[in-house]
Design a protein around this motif. Structure first.
Motif, PDB file in Angstrom:
ATOM      1  N   SER A   1       2.190  49.609  34.158  1.00 41.89           N
ATOM      2  CA  SER A   1       1.561  50.282  35.313  1.00 41.89           C
ATOM      3  C   SER A   1       2.137  49.884  36.667  1.00 41.89           C
ATOM      4  O   SER A   1       1.405  49.828  37.658  1.00 41.89           O
ATOM      5  CB  SER A   1       0.039  50.064  35.318  1.00 41.89           C
ATOM      6  N   HIS A   2       3.421  49.595  36.702  1.00 44.74           N
ATOM      7  CA  HIS A   2       4.077  49.317  37.984  1.00 44.74           C
ATOM      8  C   HIS A   2       5.313  50.201  38.147  1.00 44.74           C
ATOM      9  O   HIS A   2       5.881  50.668  37.171  1.00 44.74           O
ATOM     10  CB  HIS A   2       4.529  47.854  38.067  1.00 44.74           C
TER      11      HIS A   2
ATOM     12  N   HIS B   1       0.080  49.964  43.578  1.00 47.61           N
ATOM     13  CA  HIS B   1      -0.557  48.728  44.050  1.00 47.61           C
ATOM     14  C   HIS B   1      -0.162  48.351  45.479  1.00 47.61           C
ATOM     15  O   HIS B   1      -0.338  47.201  45.883  1.00 47.61           O
ATOM     16  CB  HIS B   1      -0.235  47.579  43.078  1.00 47.61           C
TER      17      HIS B   1
ATOM     18  N   MET C   1       1.207  44.817  46.804  1.00 52.59           N
ATOM     19  CA  MET C   1       2.351  44.591  45.910  1.00 52.59           C
ATOM     20  C   MET C   1       3.634  45.048  46.591  1.00 52.59           C
ATOM     21  O   MET C   1       4.025  46.204  46.531  1.00 52.59           O
ATOM     22  CB  MET C   1       2.156  45.309  44.572  1.00 52.59           C
TER      23      MET C   1
ATOM     24  N   CYS D   1       5.354  48.651  45.217  1.00 53.57           N
ATOM     25  CA  CYS D   1       4.889  49.316  44.002  1.00 53.57           C
ATOM     26  C   CYS D   1       3.868  50.339  44.485  1.00 53.57           C
ATOM     27  O   CYS D   1       2.871  49.971  45.121  1.00 53.57           O
ATOM     28  CB  CYS D   1       4.250  48.305  43.055  1.00 53.57           C
TER      29      CYS D   1
HETATM   30 CU   LIG Z   1       2.208  47.506  40.709  1.00 51.37          CU
END
Ligand SMILES: [Cu+2]
Length: 144
Positions: A59-60, A101, A106, A98
């Protein structure tokens, strides 16, 4: 036989540009810097190096922050759950985020070259979301 060895040595040297490095940054759910982090978050590279952002957790993604790039460098973007390969040729600082996030902070910073970075002052003037700013400010303070 000796001649063959010489040819091989030349071929290997040609395939490996002098001093060019592959640098790996992990995308993690949890790291020394907290949750949702690039590790390391601050990278120093030289022109010709290649920075690999690797999703060690799901999930990044990684992509450039368009307002934090050296002049003339086009924004680029990696896909979710995929490695993002960023060849760096132009000296300066490169902001990385990211997307899912970003608001959780992030982010990462890549300094290319030994500085002074031509776009460092401009990068310091960019306003990021609060958690991203909180992590980016100390990274910018390390950059030259
Ligand atoms: Cu992320």
């Amino acid at each position: 036989m000796l001649k063959l060895a010489c040819i091989l040595a030349v071929a290997l040297t040609a395939a490996t540009p002098a001093l060019a490095k592959d640098i790996v940054v992990k995308m993690k759910n949890q790291g020394a810097g907290g949750s949702m982090v690039f590790e390391p978050a601050f990278v120093k590279a030289q022109p010709g190096d290649v920075v690999h952002f690797v999703p060690t957790d799901p999930s990044h993604n990684a992509e450039t922050i368009p307002t934090m790039l050296p002049a003339g460098v086009a924004p680029s973007k990696g896909q979710m759950n995929k490695e993002f390969v960023l060849p760096v040729k132009t000296p300066g600082v490169y902001g990385i985020k990211c997307l899912p996030h970003y608001s959780m902070g992030m982010i990462a910073l890549v300094q290319v070259g030994n500085g002074p970075s031509s776009n460092l002052a401009a990068a310091k003037a960019v306003k990021l979301p609060p958690f991203a700013q909180r992590r980016m400010t100390p990274l910018l303070a390390q950059a030259r």
